[in-house]
Design an enzyme around this catalytic site. Structure first.
Site, short mmCIF file in Angstrom:
data_model
loop_
_atom_site.label_atom_id
_atom_site.label_comp_id
_atom_site.label_asym_id
_atom_site.label_seq_id
_atom_site.Cartn_x
_atom_site.Cartn_y
_atom_site.Cartn_z
N ARG A 70 0.78 -1.38 0.01
CA ARG A 70 0.15 -0.02 -0.13
C ARG A 70 0.94 1.36 -0.07
O ARG A 70 0.39 2.33 -0.29
CB ARG A 70 -1.03 -0.22 0.84
CG ARG A 70 -2.08 -1.24 0.99
CD ARG A 70 -2.84 -1.15 1.92
NE ARG A 70 -2.62 -1.16 3.26
CZ ARG A 70 -3.58 -1.17 4.36
NH1 ARG A 70 -4.78 -1.10 4.36
NH2 ARG A 70 -3.15 -1.04 5.73
N GLU A 107 6.97 -11.60 13.86
CA GLU A 107 6.55 -12.18 15.35
C GLU A 107 7.01 -13.66 15.09
O GLU A 107 7.31 -14.05 16.13
CB GLU A 107 4.86 -11.91 15.09
CG GLU A 107 4.43 -12.42 16.45
CD GLU A 107 2.94 -12.39 16.62
OE1 GLU A 107 2.35 -12.73 17.75
OE2 GLU A 107 2.46 -11.99 15.78
#
Length: 186
Positions: A70, A107
């Site tokens: 984006r 993560e």
């Protein structure tokens, strides 16, 4: 939705009004910030582009780097409007030429981003642009990649910072004193 205004103090509210919350996407407990309604509103998108372009000019950017995916949508029109080059920062393996890469922690593992090696050089002042600053991993890696290429970081500009996720603390060391500009902070 109200008609867009050019008043700087009203810009964050106008933009936020055009960002849709999508609960439990991409997984339960996550509230995804969908910018497609903002992009579909030509007047609001124009105001966003103007605001980001002003930041590029204020900080003397000679190139704009957009982060996949984006960030591309935001950075490309800013580069055109500012009269500077656009550099796509891609996920590893997406660029056809010789690349420079930077790994970063996720993560559960690592990821890597790349730029074409010839796209950045000494003397370039690069404004890195993305839609959202969340945990800061991709932005931090991008800033380090710009410096590794020999260019100077003019700053990092994002449409929205999700302050509760702590990305600012992660990117500030990589900014090396360059500014972090956010149009909306939640």
């Amino acid at each position: 939705m109200s008609a867009p205004s050019t008043a700087t103090s009203e810009l964050p509210a106008l933009l936020l009004d055009r960002i849709r919350d999508v609960p439990d996407y991409p997984k339960p407990g996550v509230v995804f910030k969908d910018i497609t309604p903002l992009l579909a509103d030509p007047a609001a998108f124009e105001l966003l582009t103007e605001a980001l372009t002003a930041l590029c000019r204020r900080h003397g950017a000679t190139k704009v780097a957009g982060l996949e995916a984006r960030g591309f949508i935001l950075a490309a029109p800013v580069a055109v409007r500012a009269g500077v080059g656009f550099i796509p920062v891609r996920k590893a393996g997406k660029l056809p030429g010789a690349t420079l890469s930077q790994a970063y922690e996720l993560e559960y593992g690592t990821a890597e981003i790349e730029v074409h090696a010839e796209d950045l050089a000494a003397g370039d002042r690069v404004m890195v642009i993305d839609d959202i600053l969340a945990t800061g991993g991709t932005a931090e890696a991008s800033l380090r990649l710009v410096r590794r290429a020999g260019a100077e970081v003019a700053g990092l500009a994002v449409l929205m910072e999700l302050g509760f996720l702590g990305g600012r603390g992660r990117v500030e060391p990589a900014l090396g004193g360059a500014p972090l500009e956010t149009l909306i902070t939640i």
